[in-house]
Motif scaffolding. Structure first.
Motif, PDB file in Angstrom:
ATOM      1  N   GLY A  88      -6.118   1.721  -7.191  1.00  0.00           N
ATOM      2  CA  GLY A  88      -6.189   2.748  -6.149  1.00  0.00           C
ATOM      3  C   GLY A  88      -7.614   2.972  -5.701  1.00  0.00           C
ATOM      4  O   GLY A  88      -8.558   2.453  -6.300  1.00  0.00           O
ATOM      5  N   THR A  89      -7.753   3.751  -4.656  1.00  0.00           N
ATOM      6  CA  THR A  89      -9.085   4.027  -4.109  1.00  0.00           C
ATOM      7  C   THR A  89      -9.095   5.444  -3.537  1.00  0.00           C
ATOM      8  O   THR A  89      -8.052   5.955  -3.115  1.00  0.00           O
ATOM      9  CB  THR A  89      -9.446   2.965  -3.037  1.00  0.00           C
ATOM     10  N   PRO A  90     -10.259   6.108  -3.550  1.00  0.00           N
ATOM     11  CA  PRO A  90     -10.327   7.487  -3.051  1.00  0.00           C
ATOM     12  C   PRO A  90     -10.440   7.546  -1.527  1.00  0.00           C
ATOM     13  O   PRO A  90     -10.665   6.518  -0.874  1.00  0.00           O
ATOM     14  CB  PRO A  90     -11.626   8.026  -3.686  1.00  0.00           C
ATOM     15  N   ALA A 114      -2.946   3.843  -2.979  1.00  0.00           N
ATOM     16  CA  ALA A 114      -2.723   2.934  -4.103  1.00  0.00           C
ATOM     17  C   ALA A 114      -2.206   1.620  -3.550  1.00  0.00           C
ATOM     18  O   ALA A 114      -1.622   1.577  -2.462  1.00  0.00           O
ATOM     19  CB  ALA A 114      -1.716   3.521  -5.082  1.00  0.00           C
ATOM     20  N   ILE A 115      -2.441   0.550  -4.286  1.00  0.00           N
ATOM     21  CA  ILE A 115      -1.929  -0.752  -3.857  1.00  0.00           C
ATOM     22  C   ILE A 115      -1.353  -1.494  -5.053  1.00  0.00           C
ATOM     23  O   ILE A 115      -1.944  -1.533  -6.127  1.00  0.00           O
ATOM     24  CB  ILE A 115      -3.032  -1.579  -3.160  1.00  0.00           C
ATOM     25  N   GLU A 116      -0.144  -2.024  -4.863  1.00  0.00           N
ATOM     26  CA  GLU A 116       0.497  -2.877  -5.866  1.00  0.00           C
ATOM     27  C   GLU A 116       0.372  -4.327  -5.413  1.00  0.00           C
ATOM     28  O   GLU A 116       0.452  -4.624  -4.217  1.00  0.00           O
ATOM     29  CB  GLU A 116       1.970  -2.522  -6.010  1.00  0.00           C
ATOM     30  N   TYR A 117       0.200  -5.223  -6.371  1.00  0.00           N
ATOM     31  CA  TYR A 117      -0.011  -6.632  -6.024  1.00  0.00           C
ATOM     32  C   TYR A 117       0.448  -7.514  -7.181  1.00  0.00           C
ATOM     33  O   TYR A 117       0.601  -7.062  -8.325  1.00  0.00           O
ATOM     34  CB  TYR A 117      -1.487  -6.889  -5.719  1.00  0.00           C
ATOM     35  N   ASP A 118       0.671  -8.790  -6.874  1.00  0.00           N
ATOM     36  CA  ASP A 118       1.096  -9.760  -7.886  1.00  0.00           C
ATOM     37  C   ASP A 118      -0.108 -10.242  -8.695  1.00  0.00           C
ATOM     38  O   ASP A 118      -1.209 -10.430  -8.156  1.00  0.00           O
ATOM     39  CB  ASP A 118       1.747 -10.981  -7.228  1.00  0.00           C
ATOM     40  N   MET A 137       3.502   7.656  -7.669  1.00  0.00           N
ATOM     41  CA  MET A 137       3.315   7.443  -9.103  1.00  0.00           C
ATOM     42  C   MET A 137       4.393   8.146  -9.918  1.00  0.00           C
ATOM     43  O   MET A 137       4.787   7.677 -10.982  1.00  0.00           O
ATOM     44  CB  MET A 137       1.946   7.982  -9.548  1.00  0.00           C
ATOM     45  N   PHE A 138       4.839   9.316  -9.436  1.00  0.00           N
ATOM     46  CA  PHE A 138       5.765  10.137 -10.210  1.00  0.00           C
ATOM     47  C   PHE A 138       7.213  10.090  -9.725  1.00  0.00           C
ATOM     48  O   PHE A 138       8.114  10.518 -10.439  1.00  0.00           O
ATOM     49  CB  PHE A 138       5.280  11.595 -10.218  1.00  0.00           C
ATOM     50  N   ASN A 139       7.435   9.584  -8.515  1.00  0.00           N
ATOM     51  CA  ASN A 139       8.822   9.545  -8.032  1.00  0.00           C
ATOM     52  C   ASN A 139       9.464   8.165  -8.162  1.00  0.00           C
ATOM     53  O   ASN A 139      10.550   7.911  -7.665  1.00  0.00           O
ATOM     54  CB  ASN A 139       8.910  10.042  -6.577  1.00  0.00           C
ATOM     55  N   GLY A 140       8.741   7.263  -8.833  1.00  0.00           N
ATOM     56  CA  GLY A 140       9.341   5.965  -9.158  1.00  0.00           C
ATOM     57  C   GLY A 140       9.061   4.854  -8.185  1.00  0.00           C
ATOM     58  O   GLY A 140       9.444   3.705  -8.418  1.00  0.00           O
ATOM     59  N   ARG A 141       8.375   5.150  -7.063  1.00  0.00           N
ATOM     60  CA  ARG A 141       8.102   4.091  -6.088  1.00  0.00           C
ATOM     61  C   ARG A 141       7.138   3.050  -6.664  1.00  0.00           C
ATOM     62  O   ARG A 141       7.261   1.857  -6.412  1.00  0.00           O
ATOM     63  CB  ARG A 141       7.516   4.683  -4.802  1.00  0.00           C
ATOM     64  N   ILE A 142       6.121   3.533  -7.413  1.00  0.00           N
ATOM     65  CA  ILE A 142       5.190   2.623  -8.071  1.00  0.00           C
ATOM     66  C   ILE A 142       5.660   2.428  -9.503  1.00  0.00           C
ATOM     67  O   ILE A 142       5.723   3.370 -10.289  1.00  0.00           O
ATOM     68  CB  ILE A 142       3.748   3.186  -8.061  1.00  0.00           C
ATOM     69  N   ILE A 199       0.837  -1.197   0.000  1.00  0.00           N
ATOM     70  CA  ILE A 199       0.000   0.000   0.000  1.00  0.00           C
ATOM     71  C   ILE A 199       0.875   1.251   0.000  1.00  0.00           C
ATOM     72  O   ILE A 199       1.878   1.322   0.730  1.00  0.00           O
ATOM     73  CB  ILE A 199      -0.943   0.001   1.217  1.00  0.00           C
ATOM     74  N   HIS A 200       0.492   2.234  -0.831  1.00  0.00           N
ATOM     75  CA  HIS A 200       1.242   3.489  -0.939  1.00  0.00           C
ATOM     76  C   HIS A 200       0.357   4.679  -0.565  1.00  0.00           C
ATOM     77  O   HIS A 200      -0.741   4.836  -1.112  1.00  0.00           O
ATOM     78  CB  HIS A 200       1.725   3.708  -2.377  1.00  0.00           C
ATOM     79  N   ILE A 201       0.824   5.518   0.343  1.00  0.00           N
ATOM     80  CA  ILE A 201       0.209   6.828   0.618  1.00  0.00           C
ATOM     81  C   ILE A 201       1.360   7.830   0.659  1.00  0.00           C
ATOM     82  O   ILE A 201       2.123   7.876   1.629  1.00  0.00           O
ATOM     83  CB  ILE A 201      -0.573   6.848   1.945  1.00  0.00           C
ATOM     84  N   GLY A 202       1.505   8.600  -0.402  1.00  0.00           N
ATOM     85  CA  GLY A 202       2.639   9.513  -0.485  1.00  0.00           C
ATOM     86  C   GLY A 202       3.943   8.754  -0.450  1.00  0.00           C
ATOM     87  O   GLY A 202       4.138   7.779  -1.187  1.00  0.00           O
ATOM     88  N   GLU A 203       4.851   9.174   0.413  1.00  0.00           N
ATOM     89  CA  GLU A 203       6.151   8.521   0.516  1.00  0.00           C
ATOM     90  C   GLU A 203       6.133   7.345   1.488  1.00  0.00           C
ATOM     91  O   GLU A 203       7.156   6.685   1.697  1.00  0.00           O
ATOM     92  CB  GLU A 203       7.205   9.555   0.959  1.00  0.00           C
TER      93      GLU A 203
END
Length: 622
Positions: free
Chosen positions: A199-201, A340-344, A262-267, A162-166
């Motif tokens: 992602g979700t709001p 946002a969430i990344e998953y396999d 999304m923009f700094n490369g983490r995702i 799960i991603h929220i900002g940094e």
């Protein structure tokens, strides 16, 4: 704890898992549903709604086959809308807002009342495989449960991040831990995996919103429903509302772009193209000063509100500051920020059309593990995996729906033959035969098939046959009955249609573009026929579509035949797709990247629609 061997073990209790368990159990298989949290069976992880463009057709198809999604939706609905009514019936799509808590509760209760369905709460972190065939699962406590077939419906939980900002942390959903172990084992078996993002709001406190500044979005005046069974239609509904972002909101959001994953490369993974985050919208559509936001209540009694259109993974302080600049949100209070969430996931080209994996026998994948997005897409895959697992164990023929039989058939064929590198979402444009695959006739198309395989019951079949018989009789009535000029002309005049000078068959007047069933019901003979034969709204709608669109249906079949004959048309090497402005943006992008050799190959690329193929054929003089 588990002395017996199950026929089917379903891993995961989301929309795919719930439908898979229900299908296998209702067909007679001893079924075990294993999930990490029994309180979140059928959980609406994102928006509190079912259906929508093409998705509503899928829910109707699930119901027609004997699945539960339509019934659960009807029981927990708080608003109903038939979308695209201004267009032809192939585009009409049912959509319901739902009470999130009641939706999950109804799913749990329906499964508990399903014979042959057992439950167990724990994480599955491994599969038991012997001689290339799955034979059970292993849990985090080390418990082994034997099963003849396993259906994996892991959603966003496989190594979820799960991603929220940094900030980032492991999880399959806010407040729930990720699932580990399965991906690694599948890779050892030779499977290929990838990563996707969704992602979700933020969810907010409805008491802090000023609805008087927003645009009212009520449900239909006469709401319909999803299920073909005797579920009830809504008597009262909850309103939704609409507002917009602004240039100010966009500027405030941009202030956090340097901290955006999304923009700094983490995702690094790809998110859903047709449900982008608000920061992605601002970036991709820089010329737009505003975007729509739909303000959707989460239930009948809760004050929690879903902000549809504001999906984001920006830092929570940026989300809050920007949302407070939206009209009506000036005093907003957060329940929880967006993330946002990344998953396999596992590219679905590794599956058969039954959703059984090619590498491990009796192992099935369904839902987001196959690269799809959406409750409806997941539920339909779960249904088909559960059906096919049961059929294979009982040495019966595979159940595969063709592209001209169901949206479910289009979905699975797209996944298996084309694969997907981004979260796959169903659209009406993906179906070549969408005039045939309408929401109103899903029962006529699929209930006999559901009955034949032992899933849809006799009562469903009887209702479908009665509807078909009544509709056919009504069509014959219009074809055989004449109408006098003095009776039909007032109706024709009211819709600015040319008057008639002599009596003619009713079907001719009914076939005119602006003449509707409501107009025809003004004729005494028609209303008398309806009353005498107790024709309900479903029969009236089916009759109207069949009478008014028979020519379109025939034309579509003819066009499909032509397309098949031109499958082997070669595309010139180094063809410049940018010259064809009529191609969709996605089609140009995909065709340039993949460079198909033939029209047939182009037609199988995900995102290249039948209309895009027609554009290519026209350009080539075919």
């Amino acid at each position: 704890m588990f002395e017996k061997e199950y026929d089917v073990i379903v891993v995961g209790g989301g929309h795919a898992g719930a439908e898979a368990a229900a299908a296998a159990a209702n067909m007679g298989s001893k079924t075990l549903l294993v999930t990490m949290n029994l309180q979140t069976i059928g959980q609406m992880s994102c928006n509190p709604a079912m259906g929508g463009i093409a998705k509503g057709q899928i829910v109707r198809e699930i119901d027609a086959l004997g699945g539960y999604s339509g019934i659960v939706t009807d029981k927990s609905a708080i608003q109903f809308k038939m979308l695209n009514k201004s267009k032809g019936p192939a585009m009409w799509s049912p959509r319901a807002q739902n009470d999130r808590m009641r939706f999950a509760e109804e799913w749990r209760l329906m499964l508990e009342n399903t014979p042959n369905c057992d439950f167990y709460q724990e994480m599955v972190n491994g599969l038991l495989v012997e001689n290339g065939k799955v034979c059970g699962v292993k849990t985090s406590l080390g418990i082994e449960v034997r099963g003849k077939a396993v259906v994996l419906t892991n959603g966003t939980f496989l190594n979820g991040l799960i991603h929220i900002g940094e900030k980032q942390f492991g999880g399959g959903r806010a407040g729930e831990k990720a699932a580990t172990g399965i991906t690694e084992q599948l890779l050892d078996f030779g499977f290929e995996s990838g990563r996707m993002k969704t992602g979700t709001p933020p969810r907010v406190d409805g008491r802090s919103l000023d609805y008087s500044k927003m645009i009212l979005q009520p449900g239909d005046a006469i709401p319909e429903k999803f299920s073909y069974t005797k579920t009830k239609t809504l008597k009262t509904q909850r309103d939704c509302h609409m507002t917009h972002t602004s240039a100010l909101v966009h500027d405030l959001l941009k202030e956090g772009f340097d901290r955006s994953p999304m923009f700094n490369g983490r995702i690094k993974s790809i998110g859903p193209r047709y449900c982008p985050s608000i920061e992605d919208k601002i970036n991709r559509f820089a010329d737009k000063d505003s975007h729509q936001l739909f303000v959707e209540p989460e239930g009948w009694n809760t004050v929690e509100v879903y902000v549809n259109g504001f999906s984001t993974s920006l830092p929570e302080d940026v989300q809050f500051k920007a949302l407070r600049s939206v009209v009506g949100f000036e005093n907003v209070k957060f329940f929880r920020p967006g993330y946002a969430i990344e998953y396999d996931y596992f590219p679905p080209t590794q599956l058969k059309h039954t959703l059984e994996t090619k590498l491990v026998e009796n192992l099935y994948f369904a839902g987001q593990i196959n690269g799809t997005t959406g409750y409806e897409e997941a539920a339909s895959q779960g249904l088909m995996a559960g059906i096919n697992a049961h059929l294979k164990l009982n040495k019966k023929e595979d159940f595969i729906l063709k592209r001209d039989e169901a949206y479910i058939g289009v979905l699975i064929d797209d996944l298996i033959t084309k694969g997907t590198e981004e979260p796959y979402r169903m659209f009406t444009s993906r179906a070549e035969y969408r005039t045939l695959l309408r929401q109103d006739n899903a029962d006529l198309r699929l209930t006999p098939k559901g009955y034949e395989i032992g899933l849809a019951g006799k009562e469903r079949l009887k209702r479908m046959e009665e509807k078909q018989e009544k509709s056919n009789a009504f069509i014959k009535f219009f074809e055989k009955t004449s109408v006098l000029p003095e009776d039909i002309n007032p109706i024709l005049e009211s819709v600015d249609s040319a008057l008639v000078k002599q009596s003619d068959k009713m079907v001719k007047a009914f076939s005119r573009p602006k003449v509707t069933m409501n107009h025809m019901l003004q004729l005494k003979s028609v209303s008398a026929f309806v009353e005498e034969n107790s024709l309900d709204r479903e029969v009236l709608e089916q009759t109207e579509v069949q009478v008014k669109y028979s020519g379109y249906i025939a034309k579509e079949k003819n066009n499909a035949d032509k397309l098949h004959r031109l499958e082997d048309v070669k595309i010139p090497e180094n063809f410049d797709y940018s010259k064809l402005k009529s191609l969709s943006y996605e089609a140009r992008e995909k065709l340039e990247a993949i460079r198909p050799v033939t029209i047939a190959q182009a037609s199988r690329i995900s995102g290249v629609s039948p209309s895009d193929i027609s554009v290519l054929l026209v350009f080539m003089g075919r």
